[in-house]
Every structure is written in structure tokens, then in C-alpha cells.
Design an enzyme around this catalytic site. Structure first.
Site, PDB file in Angstrom:
ATOM      1  N   ARG A  17      41.959  30.233  42.455  1.00 43.39           N
ATOM      2  CA  ARG A  17      41.760  31.687  42.469  1.00 43.39           C
ATOM      3  C   ARG A  17      42.742  32.348  43.440  1.00 43.39           C
ATOM      4  NH1 ARG A  17      40.562  32.282  47.114  1.00 43.39           N
ATOM      5  NH2 ARG A  17      40.859  34.495  46.790  1.00 43.39           N
ATOM      6  N   GLY A  18      42.766  33.697  43.362  1.00 45.24           N
ATOM      7  CA  GLY A  18      43.735  34.440  44.173  1.00 45.24           C
ATOM      8  C   GLY A  18      45.006  34.605  43.348  1.00 45.24           C
ATOM      9  N   ALA A  20      48.240  34.961  43.803  1.00 42.78           N
ATOM     10  CA  ALA A  20      49.431  34.136  44.017  1.00 42.78           C
ATOM     11  C   ALA A  20      49.177  32.687  43.590  1.00 42.78           C
ATOM     12  CB  ALA A  20      49.840  34.179  45.492  1.00 42.78           C
ATOM     13  N   ARG A  56      42.298  35.026  33.042  1.00 36.13           N
ATOM     14  CA  ARG A  56      41.775  36.137  33.847  1.00 36.13           C
ATOM     15  C   ARG A  56      42.683  37.342  33.581  1.00 36.13           C
ATOM     16  NH1 ARG A  56      39.973  35.011  39.883  1.00 36.13           N
ATOM     17  NH2 ARG A  56      38.575  36.751  39.410  1.00 36.13           N
ATOM     18  N   CYS A 120      38.206  39.951  51.194  1.00 33.16           N
ATOM     19  CA  CYS A 120      38.399  38.833  50.271  1.00 33.16           C
ATOM     20  C   CYS A 120      39.238  37.732  50.927  1.00 33.16           C
ATOM     21  CB  CYS A 120      39.022  39.330  48.970  1.00 33.16           C
ATOM     22  SG  CYS A 120      38.937  38.121  47.631  1.00 33.16           S
ATOM     23  N   ASP A 189      46.067  42.197  43.533  1.00 29.90           N
ATOM     24  CA  ASP A 189      46.140  41.495  42.247  1.00 29.90           C
ATOM     25  C   ASP A 189      47.185  42.158  41.368  1.00 29.90           C
ATOM     26  OD1 ASP A 189      43.286  40.659  43.189  1.00 29.90           O
ATOM     27  OD2 ASP A 189      43.909  39.295  41.599  1.00 29.90           O
ATOM     28  N   ASN A 199      42.652  45.399  43.520  1.00 28.71           N
ATOM     29  CA  ASN A 199      42.328  44.244  44.357  1.00 28.71           C
ATOM     30  C   ASN A 199      40.813  44.040  44.322  1.00 28.71           C
ATOM     31  OD1 ASN A 199      43.233  42.158  46.218  1.00 28.71           O
ATOM     32  ND2 ASN A 199      42.194  43.315  47.820  1.00 28.71           N
ATOM     33  N   LYS A 225      53.596  40.985  41.912  1.00 28.06           N
ATOM     34  CA  LYS A 225      52.275  41.618  41.713  1.00 28.06           C
ATOM     35  C   LYS A 225      52.427  43.031  41.150  1.00 28.06           C
ATOM     36  CE  LYS A 225      50.110  38.324  44.341  1.00 28.06           C
ATOM     37  NZ  LYS A 225      49.823  38.471  45.756  1.00 28.06           N
TER      38      LYS A 225
HETATM   39  C1  RUB Z   1      41.265  37.500  44.976  1.00 26.94           C
HETATM   40  C2  RUB Z   1      41.775  38.811  45.514  1.00 26.94           C
HETATM   41  C3  RUB Z   1      42.934  38.739  46.451  1.00 26.94           C
HETATM   42  C4  RUB Z   1      44.227  38.914  45.649  1.00 26.94           C
HETATM   43  C5  RUB Z   1      45.443  38.635  46.482  1.00 26.94           C
HETATM   44  O1  RUB Z   1      40.325  37.671  43.932  1.00 26.94           O
HETATM   45  O2  RUB Z   1      41.339  39.874  45.147  1.00 26.94           O
HETATM   46  O3  RUB Z   1      42.863  39.764  47.401  1.00 26.94           O
HETATM   47  O4  RUB Z   1      44.213  38.045  44.536  1.00 26.94           O
HETATM   48  O5  RUB Z   1      45.465  37.293  46.897  1.00 26.94           O
HETATM   49  P1  RUB Z   1      39.680  36.362  43.247  1.00 26.94           P
HETATM   50  P2  RUB Z   1      46.857  36.546  47.199  1.00 26.94           P
HETATM   51  O6  RUB Z   1      39.079  35.537  44.326  1.00 26.94           O
HETATM   52  O7  RUB Z   1      38.671  36.931  42.290  1.00 26.94           O
HETATM   53  O8  RUB Z   1      40.794  35.645  42.510  1.00 26.94           O
HETATM   54  O9  RUB Z   1      47.521  37.362  48.273  1.00 26.94           O
HETATM   55  O10 RUB Z   1      46.481  35.171  47.665  1.00 26.94           O
HETATM   56  O11 RUB Z   1      47.644  36.548  45.930  1.00 26.94           O
END
Ligand code: RUB
Length: 313
Positions: A17-18, A20, A56, A120, A189, A199, A225
Site C-alpha cells: 500500500r501507499g 509510491a 486500486r 496516514c 496519491d 490523499n 503523482k
Molecule cells: C496511503 C496514503 C499516502 C499516500 C502517499 O493510502 O494516502 O498518504 O499514498 O504515500 P493507502 P507515499 O494506505 O490507502 O494506500 O508517499 O508513500 O507514496
């Protein structure tokens, strides 16, 4: 396709998840899959990328990663495979180097003695915080719980293990603690062409509280992004997840009760002071320039947008 199905399920179940991490994982998966494809390279890779793309809907990083990797060239299947692998490796390097650069740039906006609020679990936002700490700044972090999936627990552990003092709070305590905060740093996101941020759900409430309390609100976002699709007027789809993530038991089946679980929300650009990207700290109004000049979405032949790979640098 087992490898692809497994990877897709890992993203859907949020084992990966996340924004990146999802993008990097998709690039890695396509690379590994390409190595195993024996015949019909184009068709196999197209099907694989479609499956991953549909996991997603909100994070445009997934779209940009797949688009980048799938813009391979070559005549024979061997040449195509080689080109795809090279592009996947380039994308992975982009992810890794961008996060570091963002950390270095963003850290300059965190002063010694600051209290930083984050929401988050964003690798880009945490990179900024860790860089500030590495520079010897005495900082403290307030991390929101981030219901319903509690990604704030990951943030709390990661920063505390790094040696940073962290206070974990429930999401509804954001306004209560805002008076102690010097700067808010969150991840992204998706950034739309008009500079809005998509986000984790709750981000827009934090931005609202920050604006009301005159606390700077920064977004850490790699250029992948930024959403080219929004240039064509497409709206970002906000993922709505299973209600059972929010609540279980009797209330769920009550005929008069509906439980909603949107995973993300939209923060208008007026609430954002700065977006920290790997090509610099920019105002949200510059999103169009990033999409046009940096990502290379300059010319559109009809409705279909095709990425020109040479425009990524
Ligand atoms: C994760 C989320 C993070 C962004 C950025 O959502 O909202 O703030 O994805 O993360 P989820 P990054 O847990 O539902 O995937 O900076 O690591 O890309």
C-alpha cells in the site's frame, strides 16, 4: 498469470500500500512477468498491465508507473522484453531517488524545535521528517491514527524506531492539537492539473484546521503523482472500500444503517502552501507545468493520451 494475480491481490488487500510502493511494486511485477513470457509478448503484457491497473483506482502513481513501463519499444519479442525491463528499472530508480531528493528539499522547511503533524503513512512525507532529524534538528511529530486501517501506527513505529519523538492521536483530535503544530506534512496519491491534492481520507480536514490556525500545510509528492488524465478533464475516482473495515457486527446489517468508507478525499489547492517534488518546491498552481513540461503530456492526438517515454527524465 499467477504472478500477476498474486501481485494484484496484494495491492487490493493493501498488503502492498501507499502510492509510491504500489507504483514501484507494479513496475517490479511487470519486469518479472516480462522475463517469464514465452509467446505473444504484447498481448500478455497488455493483459497483465490491465489487471494491475484495475486494483486500486485513486493513486495515479500506478497509472504512471504502468504507462512508463509499457511504453517499451523493439521489433522482436526479445527486444521488447529488454526495453521493458530497462524501463521498469528506470522507473524504480525514479521512485527511490525522488523520495530522497524530496526529503532533502522538504527538510529545509522544517525548523529546529518544530512540531510536525503528519497523516496516514507516506514514504515521501516521512522522508522529509527523517531528513530534518538527520540534519540534527530537534523535532517532534504528531501522527494521526488514520482510521479505519490505522496506517498512523506504521508511521508512529517507523519514526519512533528512527529515534524521533512521536505522539499518536485519534483523527478527531487534529484541531485540538493544531495549536501545538508548526507545520503539517502529508503525502499524495494524486495531484490534479488544478493543484488539488487527493490523499488519505481526513487530509482535507487537517488542511482546513491548519489554514484556520495559520499553520503551513506542505505536501510531499513525486512528479509521478501528478495526473495527466486530469488535463483531459477526467475526474479522480475516489476508492470506496468495504464497510467492514469501519465496523462489524449488528449495526452493519441493520436495515436503516448505511456505512460509507471512502479511502481518500480532495484538498483544494487554496489550502496547500507548497508541494515538495524532486524537481523543487512548487506552489500547487504549477501542477499544469509539471504535467506538461516534466511528464511530457504536451500534445494529445484525439481523446487517447499516449505517453512519450523520452519526456520522462
Ligand atoms: C496511503 C496514503 C499516502 C499516500 C502517499 O493510502 O494516502 O498518504 O499514498 O504515500 P493507502 P507515499 O494506505 O490507502 O494506500 O508517499 O508513500 O507514496
Amino acid at each position: 498469470m499467477n504472478m500477476i494475480e498474486d501481485a494484484a491481490r496484494k495491492i487490493e488487500s493493501m498488503e502492498v500500500r501507499g502510492a509510491a510502493r504500489i507504483a514501484r511494486f507494479a513496475a517490479e511485477t511487470l519486469k518479472e512477468y516480462a522475463k517469464s513470457v514465452k509467446t505473444n509478448f504484447d498481448e500478455e503484457m497488455r493483459r497483465a498491465s490491465e489487471r494491475l491497473m484495475n486494483t486500486r483506482p485513486t493513486a495515479v502513481s500506478l497509472f504512471n508507473a504502468i504507462n512508463y513501463v509499457m511504453s517499451y519499444s523493439g521489433e522482436s519479442d526479445e527486444e521488447k522484453r529488454e526495453s521493458l525491463i530497462k524501463r521498469a528499472e528506470e522507473f524504480i530508480e525514479w521512485v527511490d531517488t525522488a523520495r530522497e531528493k524530496i526529503g532533502g528539499i522538504g527538510a529545509k522547511r522544517i525548523m529546529d524545535g518544530s512540531t510536525v503533524m503528519t497523516h496516514c503513512n507516506s514514504s515521501a512525507a516521512l522522508s522529509v521528517i527523517k531528513h530534518a532529524f538527520d540534519e540534527g534538528k530537534d523535532i517532534r511529530v504528531i501522527a494521526t491514527e488514520s482510521r479505519p486501517r490505522h496506517q498512523g501506527h506504521l508511521t508512529t513505529k517507523e519514526l519512533a524506531d528512527y529515534g524521533i519523538d512521536v505522539t499518536l492521536i485519534v483523527d478527531s483530535a487534529v484541531r485540538y492539537f493544531m495549536k501545538e503544530v508548526d507545520v503539517v506534512v502529508v503525502g499524495a496519491d494524486t495531484i490534479t492539473v488544478n493543484g488539488a491534492l487527493i490523499n488519505k481520507i481526513g487530509t482535507s480536514q487537517i488542511a482546513l484546521a491548519a489554514k484556520e490556525a495559520r499553520v503551513p500545510f506542505m505536501v510531499a509528492a513525486e512528479t509521478y503523482k501528478f495526473s495527466p488524465k486530469t488535463l483531459l478533464g477526467e475526474l479522480v475516482v475516489i476508492e470506496e472500500r468495504d464497510a467492514r473495515e469501519v465496523i462489524d457486527g449488528e449495526l452493519l446489517s441493520h436495515p436503516k444503517v448505511t456505512v460509507r468508507n471512502p479511502a481518500f478525499d480532495v484538498t483544494p489547492r487554496d489550502y496547500i502552501d507548497l508541494i515538495i517534488t524532486e524537481i523543487g518546491a512548487i506552489p500547487p498552481e504549477m501542477a499544469y507545468i509539471v504535467i506538461r513540461d516534466h511528464l511530457g503530456y504536451r500534445e494529445f492526438g484525439g481523446e487517447e493520451i499516449t505517453l512519450s517515454p523520452e519526456h520522462y527524465d
